[in-house]
Scaffold this motif. Structure first.
Motif, PDB file in Angstrom:
ATOM      1  N   GLY A 161       0.866  -1.080  -0.107  1.00  0.00           N
ATOM      2  CA  GLY A 161      -0.058  -0.068  -0.013  1.00  0.00           C
ATOM      3  C   GLY A 161       0.888   1.211  -0.022  1.00  0.00           C
ATOM      4  N   GLN A 162       2.067   1.318   0.740  1.00  0.00           N
ATOM      5  CA  GLN A 162       2.841   2.412   0.837  1.00  0.00           C
ATOM      6  C   GLN A 162       3.608   2.766  -0.511  1.00  0.00           C
ATOM      7  OE1 GLN A 162       5.188   1.969   4.410  1.00  0.00           O
ATOM      8  NE2 GLN A 162       3.380   1.806   5.649  1.00  0.00           N
ATOM      9  N   ALA A 163       4.079   1.474  -1.105  1.00  0.00           N
ATOM     10  CA  ALA A 163       4.486   1.670  -2.393  1.00  0.00           C
ATOM     11  C   ALA A 163       3.803   2.245  -3.397  1.00  0.00           C
ATOM     12  CB  ALA A 163       5.433  -0.051  -2.882  1.00  0.00           C
ATOM     13  N   ALA A 164       2.535   1.675  -3.329  1.00  0.00           N
ATOM     14  CA  ALA A 164       1.373   2.125  -4.321  1.00  0.00           C
ATOM     15  C   ALA A 164       1.227   3.678  -4.144  1.00  0.00           C
ATOM     16  CB  ALA A 164       0.063   1.370  -3.896  1.00  0.00           C
ATOM     17  N   VAL A 165       0.975   4.015  -2.979  1.00  0.00           N
ATOM     18  CA  VAL A 165       0.869   5.623  -2.827  1.00  0.00           C
ATOM     19  C   VAL A 165       2.156   6.447  -3.200  1.00  0.00           C
ATOM     20  CG1 VAL A 165       0.944   7.400  -0.945  1.00  0.00           C
ATOM     21  CG2 VAL A 165      -0.611   5.342  -0.723  1.00  0.00           C
ATOM     22  N   ALA A 166       3.252   5.922  -2.885  1.00  0.00           N
ATOM     23  CA  ALA A 166       4.329   6.761  -3.514  1.00  0.00           C
ATOM     24  C   ALA A 166       4.426   6.399  -5.053  1.00  0.00           C
ATOM     25  CB  ALA A 166       5.749   5.806  -3.101  1.00  0.00           C
ATOM     26  N   ALA A 167       4.272   5.217  -5.817  1.00  0.00           N
ATOM     27  CA  ALA A 167       3.987   5.285  -6.929  1.00  0.00           C
ATOM     28  C   ALA A 167       2.986   6.259  -7.809  1.00  0.00           C
ATOM     29  CB  ALA A 167       3.652   3.797  -7.598  1.00  0.00           C
ATOM     30  N   LEU A 220       8.853  14.525  -3.790  1.00  0.00           N
ATOM     31  CA  LEU A 220       8.244  14.173  -2.840  1.00  0.00           C
ATOM     32  C   LEU A 220       7.808  12.646  -2.782  1.00  0.00           C
ATOM     33  CD1 LEU A 220       6.142  16.949  -1.682  1.00  0.00           C
ATOM     34  CD2 LEU A 220       7.934  16.070  -0.358  1.00  0.00           C
ATOM     35  N   GLY A 221       7.506  12.414  -4.144  1.00  0.00           N
ATOM     36  CA  GLY A 221       7.187  10.933  -4.434  1.00  0.00           C
ATOM     37  C   GLY A 221       8.181  10.037  -4.440  1.00  0.00           C
ATOM     38  N   ALA A 222       9.420  10.436  -4.995  1.00  0.00           N
ATOM     39  CA  ALA A 222      10.651   9.672  -4.831  1.00  0.00           C
ATOM     40  C   ALA A 222      11.075   9.533  -3.400  1.00  0.00           C
ATOM     41  CB  ALA A 222      11.775  10.253  -5.347  1.00  0.00           C
ATOM     42  N   TRP A 223      10.846  10.375  -2.591  1.00  0.00           N
ATOM     43  CA  TRP A 223      11.158  10.234  -1.060  1.00  0.00           C
ATOM     44  C   TRP A 223      10.392   9.330  -0.493  1.00  0.00           C
ATOM     45  CZ3 TRP A 223       8.152  12.140   3.207  1.00  0.00           C
ATOM     46  CH2 TRP A 223       8.666  11.906   4.535  1.00  0.00           C
ATOM     47  N   LEU A 224       9.068   9.290  -0.660  1.00  0.00           N
ATOM     48  CA  LEU A 224       8.048   8.199  -0.432  1.00  0.00           C
ATOM     49  C   LEU A 224       8.375   6.847  -0.842  1.00  0.00           C
ATOM     50  CD1 LEU A 224       4.552  10.379  -0.661  1.00  0.00           C
ATOM     51  CD2 LEU A 224       5.696   9.663   1.390  1.00  0.00           C
ATOM     52  N   GLY A 284      11.669  -0.121   4.587  1.00  0.00           N
ATOM     53  CA  GLY A 284      10.959  -0.715   5.798  1.00  0.00           C
ATOM     54  C   GLY A 284       9.765  -0.032   5.857  1.00  0.00           C
ATOM     55  N   GLY A 285       9.267   0.873   4.930  1.00  0.00           N
ATOM     56  CA  GLY A 285       7.960   1.149   5.360  1.00  0.00           C
ATOM     57  C   GLY A 285       7.893   2.869   5.708  1.00  0.00           C
ATOM     58  N   PHE A 286       6.779   3.441   5.453  1.00  0.00           N
ATOM     59  CA  PHE A 286       6.624   4.730   6.164  1.00  0.00           C
ATOM     60  C   PHE A 286       6.898   4.708   7.960  1.00  0.00           C
ATOM     61  CE2 PHE A 286       3.287   6.032   2.998  1.00  0.00           C
ATOM     62  CZ  PHE A 286       4.687   5.861   1.868  1.00  0.00           C
ATOM     63  N   ARG A 287       7.975   5.408   8.278  1.00  0.00           N
ATOM     64  CA  ARG A 287       8.043   5.429   9.752  1.00  0.00           C
ATOM     65  C   ARG A 287       6.983   5.835  10.686  1.00  0.00           C
ATOM     66  NH1 ARG A 287      11.409   4.016   6.653  1.00  0.00           N
ATOM     67  NH2 ARG A 287      13.695   4.214   6.497  1.00  0.00           N
ATOM     68  N   GLY A 288       6.781   4.824  11.501  1.00  0.00           N
ATOM     69  CA  GLY A 288       5.716   5.052  12.311  1.00  0.00           C
ATOM     70  C   GLY A 288       4.306   4.589  11.895  1.00  0.00           C
ATOM     71  N   VAL A 289       4.314   4.018  10.884  1.00  0.00           N
ATOM     72  CA  VAL A 289       3.094   3.482  10.342  1.00  0.00           C
ATOM     73  C   VAL A 289       3.017   1.896  10.349  1.00  0.00           C
ATOM     74  CG1 VAL A 289       1.512   3.617   8.258  1.00  0.00           C
ATOM     75  CG2 VAL A 289       2.610   5.619   8.946  1.00  0.00           C
ATOM     76  N   ASP A 290       2.057   1.290  10.909  1.00  0.00           N
ATOM     77  CA  ASP A 290       1.939  -0.170  10.829  1.00  0.00           C
ATOM     78  C   ASP A 290       0.690  -0.580   9.888  1.00  0.00           C
ATOM     79  OD1 ASP A 290       1.559  -2.646  11.223  1.00  0.00           O
ATOM     80  OD2 ASP A 290       1.071  -2.722  13.461  1.00  0.00           O
ATOM     81  N   GLU A 291       1.115  -0.914   8.773  1.00  0.00           N
ATOM     82  CA  GLU A 291       0.224  -0.807   7.498  1.00  0.00           C
ATOM     83  C   GLU A 291      -0.683  -2.108   7.962  1.00  0.00           C
ATOM     84  OE1 GLU A 291       0.308  -2.028   2.938  1.00  0.00           O
ATOM     85  OE2 GLU A 291       1.657  -0.528   3.737  1.00  0.00           O
ATOM     86  N   ALA A 292      -0.461  -3.066   8.676  1.00  0.00           N
ATOM     87  CA  ALA A 292      -1.274  -4.138   9.207  1.00  0.00           C
ATOM     88  C   ALA A 292      -2.493  -3.787   9.948  1.00  0.00           C
ATOM     89  CB  ALA A 292      -0.706  -5.314  10.043  1.00  0.00           C
ATOM     90  N   ALA A 293      -2.103  -2.621  11.153  1.00  0.00           N
ATOM     91  CA  ALA A 293      -2.874  -2.060  11.966  1.00  0.00           C
ATOM     92  C   ALA A 293      -3.807  -1.151  11.148  1.00  0.00           C
ATOM     93  CB  ALA A 293      -2.112  -1.416  13.099  1.00  0.00           C
TER      94      ALA A 293
END
Length: 158
Positions: free
Chosen positions: A6-12, A53-57, A64-73
């Motif tokens: 999901g996070q990679a999709a948002v960044a893309a 910003l997209g490249a940074w995301l 390892g994923g966005f810091r402080g975000v638990d995708e499963a939760a």
């Protein structure tokens, strides 16, 4: 470690939007008028910043994923339909009102409805804040940059 999908999709998606903005901006002239700044300059800046910003995301997602975000939760949380409805109403209302009511009133309403969508119930404060921001932006564009935003029903006052 696998990147959260999901996070990679948002960044893309952010990268794609930045690329589309930048691509579209090259169809606009860069020079023009007294100030030698044409309509293509700001979209090029916005597109470039959005790409960065997209490249940074994407880097965050791939390391390892966005810091402080638990995708499963996050995935286990229910959709906040009332918030979605408030923000959607604001966007649709803005689109319908900006030409008729004018930039200031439509932007104020948009600010109020989005603030409500994010949980604020302080309608007078939200209306005041939205109006102040809208008037400032209107003044900068209309009087500072010489670009015309719709005045709508406030045309006689502005």
């Amino acid at each position: 470690m696998k990147a959260p999908a999901g996070q990679a999709a948002v960044a893309a998606g952010v990268i794609a939007i930045g690329g589309l903005i930048l691509w579209g901006s090259f169809h606009l002239p860069t020079g023009g008028g007294y100030a030698q700044v044409g309509p293509g300059v700001v979209p090029r800046i916005v597109g470039s910043v959005t790409l960065v910003l997209g490249a940074w995301l994407m880097r965050e997602a791939l390391t390892g994923g966005f810091r402080g975000v638990d995708e499963a939760a996050e995935a286990s949380q229910p959709m906040a339909w009332p918030a979605f409805a408030w923000v959607t109403a604001g966007l649709i209302g803005y689109g319908l009102l900006v030409e008729r009511a004018g930039f200031i009133l439509a932007s104020t309403l948009l600010f109020m409805l989005v603030a409500r969508g994010f949980g604020s119930r302080r309608w007078p404060l939200n209306a005041f804040t939205g109006a102040v921001l809208a008037v400032l932006i209107f003044a900068i564009f209309n009087y500072g940059l010489g670009l015309t935003l719709p005045a709508g029903v406030l045309k006689g006052l502005l």
